[in-house]
Design an enzyme around this catalytic site. Structure first.
Site, short mmCIF file in Angstrom:
data_model
loop_
_atom_site.label_atom_id
_atom_site.label_comp_id
_atom_site.label_asym_id
_atom_site.label_seq_id
_atom_site.Cartn_x
_atom_site.Cartn_y
_atom_site.Cartn_z
CG ASN A 164 2.31 -19.32 6.00
OD1 ASN A 164 2.89 -18.33 5.57
ND2 ASN A 164 2.89 -20.50 6.11
CG HIS A 206 7.05 -17.50 8.53
ND1 HIS A 206 6.32 -16.78 7.61
CD2 HIS A 206 6.79 -18.82 8.28
CE1 HIS A 206 5.65 -17.63 6.83
NE2 HIS A 206 5.92 -18.86 7.21
CB CYS A 210 7.96 -19.39 4.81
SG CYS A 210 6.39 -19.99 4.20
O1 UT7 Z 1 5.41 -21.78 6.45
C1 UT7 Z 1 6.16 -22.82 5.88
C2 UT7 Z 1 6.40 -23.93 6.80
N1 UT7 Z 1 5.18 -24.62 7.15
C3 UT7 Z 1 4.92 -24.88 8.42
O2 UT7 Z 1 5.66 -24.49 9.29
C4 UT7 Z 1 3.73 -25.76 8.73
C5 UT7 Z 1 4.10 -26.82 9.71
N2 UT7 Z 1 3.03 -27.79 10.00
C6 UT7 Z 1 1.92 -27.45 10.70
O3 UT7 Z 1 1.72 -26.30 11.03
C7 UT7 Z 1 0.98 -28.57 11.11
O4 UT7 Z 1 1.59 -29.79 10.85
C8 UT7 Z 1 -0.40 -28.50 10.41
C9 UT7 Z 1 -1.21 -27.33 10.96
C10 UT7 Z 1 -0.24 -28.39 8.92
C11 UT7 Z 1 -1.19 -29.79 10.74
O5 UT7 Z 1 -1.33 -29.95 12.14
P1 UT7 Z 1 -0.94 -31.33 12.85
O6 UT7 Z 1 -1.24 -31.18 14.29
O7 UT7 Z 1 0.47 -31.67 12.47
O8 UT7 Z 1 -1.97 -32.33 12.21
P2 UT7 Z 1 -1.68 -33.67 11.39
O9 UT7 Z 1 -1.22 -33.34 10.01
O10 UT7 Z 1 -0.85 -34.59 12.21
O11 UT7 Z 1 -3.13 -34.27 11.30
C12 UT7 Z 1 -3.83 -34.77 12.45
C13 UT7 Z 1 -5.21 -35.22 12.05
C14 UT7 Z 1 -5.21 -36.17 10.86
O12 UT7 Z 1 -6.24 -37.10 11.03
P3 UT7 Z 1 -5.93 -38.57 11.62
O13 UT7 Z 1 -4.92 -39.19 10.72
O14 UT7 Z 1 -5.42 -38.35 13.01
O15 UT7 Z 1 -7.26 -39.23 11.58
C15 UT7 Z 1 -5.58 -35.27 9.70
O16 UT7 Z 1 -6.21 -35.97 8.66
O17 UT7 Z 1 -6.00 -34.10 11.65
C16 UT7 Z 1 -6.54 -34.30 10.35
N3 UT7 Z 1 -6.62 -33.03 9.67
C17 UT7 Z 1 -7.68 -32.21 9.80
N4 UT7 Z 1 -8.81 -32.32 10.50
C18 UT7 Z 1 -9.69 -31.31 10.44
C19 UT7 Z 1 -5.72 -32.44 8.84
N5 UT7 Z 1 -6.18 -31.25 8.44
C20 UT7 Z 1 -7.39 -31.08 9.02
C21 UT7 Z 1 -8.36 -30.05 8.98
N6 UT7 Z 1 -9.48 -30.21 9.70
N7 UT7 Z 1 -8.17 -28.92 8.27
#
Ligand code: UT7
Length: 327
Positions: A284, A254, A114
């Site tokens: 993204n 970004h 990215c």
């Molecule tokens: O561009 C290159 C660099 N990339 C980035 O900068 C991305 C950086 N990361 C992020 O933007 C975030 O970490 C995400 C948007 C990918 C995820 O958000 P988060 O707040 O970190 O969520 P998480 O991965 O901690 O997941 C929280 C919960 C989990 O469930 P439990 O374990 O709490 O029951 C996931 O399974 O949300 C669940 N989850 C979803 N729920 C509904 C993960 N994806 C989804 C979804 N819909 N699409």
């Protein structure tokens, strides 16, 4: 010295729009979750047989040439930032050059995930600064849908397809690409990568069955790094160049997550009105996010505006660029 500046910008997005509501029917997710965690409402997807990353890049470059009145044969170099090349080789940049009539340009691709477009922008500017290149094109283009697993809710909601291109030319010394700070840390590869298809693990029936030709991301681990590193490096370039928050016209971040963008703006001490945000409509798009922003804000920009471009991506790679808008 010869200073390079951006003298034109153009974006291109495919017409098909994939909404959160549509994703709700594909995986166990909700519009509310996606919007609150990422800021994304919809993204564009390239549909159609035989269309790849170079086709989007070529559209952006053709429109850029037309808009800036540039003769394709006057372009000496084109650099393409992408993580989704048409093929492993030849470089996607050479295919775009062929499709857009850049007969006198040499070309290469740049992969820094990215951050690739930001690295390519500075690299392109250095060629202009040698005095040997009067017109350089930098294009960021990614068909992220080609490496997105639409059965995995963790990643399929994040990405979109798009392209964006810059024309770089010599400008008056006080304008243009003024400074940059880039960083890298290869230990981040474990958190964000594609498991198979490269030399480490060539494609096989097993890798296909295991869904290993798609983006693998440990979201939280990447988030933790991204949110601090992108904010820190943006503050760092301001301090280095004695820029105060009131000196900044816009942050051009970004677009990976609205929460990362907000944290960066807070660290720089600038208000929301000075932040280019279009993640809500495109998601993204990796190599295309930064030119897509500048393309949409082009009419609002004034000559002499101070812009801070900032990005964070796989690798990890991250950095910031200070640009004084040249037109
Ligand atoms: O561009 C290159 C660099 N990339 C980035 O900068 C991305 C950086 N990361 C992020 O933007 C975030 O970490 C995400 C948007 C990918 C995820 O958000 P988060 O707040 O970190 O969520 P998480 O991965 O901690 O997941 C929280 C919960 C989990 O469930 P439990 O374990 O709490 O029951 C996931 O399974 O949300 C669940 N989850 C979803 N729920 C509904 C993960 N994806 C989804 C979804 N819909 N699409």
């Amino acid at each position: 010295m010869i200073r390079a500046g951006i003298t034109g910008v153009q974006g291109w997005v495919p017409p098909y729009i994939l909404t959160n509501q549509e994703l709700e029917k594909m995986v166990d997710t909700s519009d509310e979750w996606i919007v609150s965690r990422t800021g994304i409402h919809e993204r564009h997807i390239l549909k159609g047989e035989g269309l790849g990353t170079s086709d989007m890049g070529a559209e952006a470059v053709k429109l850029l040439l037309k808009k800036t009145g540039t003769n394709p044969e006057d372009v000496g170099l084109i650099i393409c930032a992408t993580v989704t090349p048409d093929m492993f080789f030849p470089a996607t940049s050479s295919i775009i050059a062929y499709k857009t009539g850049l007969k006198n340009a040499f070309s290469f691709d740049m992969n820094a995930a990215c951050s690739g477009l930001m690295y390519a922008l500075v690299t392109g500017s250095k060629y202009v600064e040698t005095g040997n290149f009067k017109k350089v094109i930098v294009v960021g283009t990614d068909k992220m849908s080609s490496i997105t697993d639409y059965t995995k809710r963790e990643t399929c909601i994040l990405f979109g397809d798009a392209a964006g291109a810059f024309l770089l030319e010599p400008v008056e010394e006080e304008f243009g690409i003024k400074d940059f700070i880039f960083h890298g840390d290869g230990s981040g590869r474990v958190h964000l990568h594609m498991k198979a298809g490269g030399s480490l693990k060539p494609p096989s029936h097993e890798t296909v069955d295991a869904h290993e030709h798609y983006i693998y991301q440990e979201g939280q681990a990447v988030f933790k790094f991204a949110v601090t590193r992108m904010a820190d490096v943006s503050a760092e370039i301001m301090e280095k160049n004695h820029l105060k928050s009131e000196d900044i016209a816009y942050l051009v971040p970004h677009q990976a997550n609205l929460r990362i963008i907000d944290a960066t703006a807070r660290r720089m001490g600038i208000g929301k009105e000075k932040v280019m945000i279009n993640i809500d409509r495109y998601g993204n798009t990796t190599g295309a996010t930064i030119p897509l922003c500048l393309w949409e804000w082009e009419d609002k920009l004034k000559k002499g505006d101070n812009l801070i471009i900032a990005a964070f991506g796989g690798g990890f790679t991250w950095g910031s660029v200070w640009v004084k808008w040249a037109y």
